[in-house]
Design a protein around this motif. Structure first.
Motif, PDB file in Angstrom:
ATOM      1  N   ILE A  31       0.854  -1.191   0.000  1.00 35.38           N
ATOM      2  CA  ILE A  31       0.000   0.000   0.000  1.00 35.38           C
ATOM      3  C   ILE A  31       0.888   1.239   0.000  1.00 35.38           C
ATOM      4  O   ILE A  31       1.861   1.315   0.749  1.00 35.38           O
ATOM      5  N   THR A  32       0.539   2.211  -0.855  1.00 41.09           N
ATOM      6  CA  THR A  32       1.265   3.483  -0.907  1.00 41.09           C
ATOM      7  C   THR A  32       0.319   4.615  -0.550  1.00 41.09           C
ATOM      8  O   THR A  32      -0.899   4.452  -0.541  1.00 41.09           O
ATOM      9  N   LEU A  56      -0.477  -0.571  -4.507  1.00 36.56           N
ATOM     10  CA  LEU A  56       0.602  -0.475  -5.494  1.00 36.56           C
ATOM     11  C   LEU A  56       0.791  -1.808  -6.200  1.00 36.56           C
ATOM     12  O   LEU A  56       0.918  -1.873  -7.415  1.00 36.56           O
ATOM     13  N   SER A  57       0.815  -2.877  -5.418  1.00 33.11           N
ATOM     14  CA  SER A  57       1.002  -4.199  -6.013  1.00 33.11           C
ATOM     15  C   SER A  57       0.321  -5.255  -5.153  1.00 33.11           C
ATOM     16  O   SER A  57       0.166  -5.084  -3.946  1.00 33.11           O
ATOM     17  N   THR A  58      -0.082  -6.304  -5.803  1.00 38.82           N
ATOM     18  CA  THR A  58      -0.590  -7.484  -5.124  1.00 38.82           C
ATOM     19  C   THR A  58      -0.057  -8.675  -5.902  1.00 38.82           C
ATOM     20  O   THR A  58      -0.136  -8.712  -7.123  1.00 38.82           O
ATOM     21  N   ALA A  91      -6.259  -0.295  -6.987  1.00 39.04           N
ATOM     22  CA  ALA A  91      -7.493   0.016  -6.253  1.00 39.04           C
ATOM     23  C   ALA A  91      -7.216   1.013  -5.134  1.00 39.04           C
ATOM     24  O   ALA A  91      -6.148   1.010  -4.534  1.00 39.04           O
ATOM     25  N   LYS A  92      -8.207   1.849  -4.878  1.00 41.83           N
ATOM     26  CA  LYS A  92      -8.110   2.737  -3.713  1.00 41.83           C
ATOM     27  C   LYS A  92      -8.213   1.876  -2.467  1.00 41.83           C
ATOM     28  O   LYS A  92      -8.994   0.932  -2.425  1.00 41.83           O
ATOM     29  N   PHE A  93      -7.435   2.233  -1.458  1.00 37.00           N
ATOM     30  CA  PHE A  93      -7.459   1.486  -0.215  1.00 37.00           C
ATOM     31  C   PHE A  93      -8.097   2.367   0.840  1.00 37.00           C
ATOM     32  O   PHE A  93      -7.819   3.569   0.915  1.00 37.00           O
ATOM     33  N   PRO A  94      -8.978   1.823   1.681  1.00 41.27           N
ATOM     34  CA  PRO A  94      -9.664   2.656   2.676  1.00 41.27           C
ATOM     35  C   PRO A  94      -8.687   3.303   3.661  1.00 41.27           C
ATOM     36  O   PRO A  94      -7.692   2.705   4.045  1.00 41.27           O
ATOM     37  N   THR A  95      -8.998   4.522   4.049  1.00 36.88           N
ATOM     38  CA  THR A  95      -8.178   5.231   5.039  1.00 36.88           C
ATOM     39  C   THR A  95      -8.748   5.067   6.439  1.00 36.88           C
ATOM     40  O   THR A  95      -8.058   5.327   7.414  1.00 36.88           O
ATOM     41  N   GLU A  96     -10.006   4.665   6.518  1.00 33.52           N
ATOM     42  CA  GLU A  96     -10.643   4.381   7.805  1.00 33.52           C
ATOM     43  C   GLU A  96     -11.179   2.968   7.735  1.00 33.52           C
ATOM     44  O   GLU A  96     -11.699   2.535   6.710  1.00 33.52           O
TER      45      GLU A  96
END
Length: 186
Positions: A74-75, A92-94, A179-184
């Motif tokens: 995650i970035t 960033l990568s999976t 994909a966007k990653f949740p911040t909360e």
């Protein structure tokens, strides 16, 4: 009575799984993270991210069956963080790699594909953006049953969420690159 208690405690520490179960293992995730200036612009930086992990059995005598290891990196967006004062995370990568079966629990080191990102190193309102490493998510699955036998992250809020709601692990591990990653976390 005291001898019985000591014997039981010592026996309980030896992992002897039931037939068909994945044995106890020790996993240590390592993220190599190297930054350097990019070209002549001293504020622009590149970051080389090298994820890897070591795997060993709790017992060196017991074989380890085949498994699958998944790493998600995650970035965060530096402009969003330092100019807009908000968090913006992205996958960033999976990557999922096979972990071959081993005849014993000897320690092994396995690596994932490295990644490179570029970002503005200034932590103020002049930041022009880019992506920088934030945290990782790691899972080890039994190849036969596809069940998660180890799950780790260096994000404390995410780790706490996954402890209270284990179903979230599957949801998070299903995210695609970009994909966007949740911040909360809820």
């Amino acid at each position: 009575m005291i001898l019985l208690a000591l014997g039981t405690t010592a026996f309980a520490q030896i992992p002897i799984p039931a037939v068909g179960k994945f044995p106890s293992t020790r996993v240590q995730v390592q993220i190599g993270n190297q930054e350097k200036a990019k070209g002549k612009d001293f504020f622009r930086k590149t970051q080389h991210i090298q994820p890897r992990f070591s795997l060993e059995g709790a017992s060196s005598m017991q074989p380890i069956p085949a498994a699958e290891a998944q790493m998600i990196i995650i970035t965060y967006d530096t402009k969003a963080k330092f100019v807009d004062n908000r968090d913006s995370f992205k996958v960033l990568s999976t990557e999922t790699i096979p972990v071959p079966a081993a005849p014993n629990g000897a320690k092994r080191l396995l690596s994932f594909t490295p990644s490179d990102v570029t970002f503005d190193g200034y932590r103020d309102s002049s930041n022009i953006g880019g992506e920088a490493y934030k945290f990782y998510i790691f899972a080890l699955r039994d190849s036969e049953t596809k069940s998660i036998v180890d799950f780790e992250t260096n994000s404390l809020p995410l780790a706490n969420l996954c402890k209270t709601d284990p179903a979230k692990r599957t949801e998070i591990l299903g995210l695609a690159k970009g994909a966007k990653f949740p911040t909360e976390y809820k």
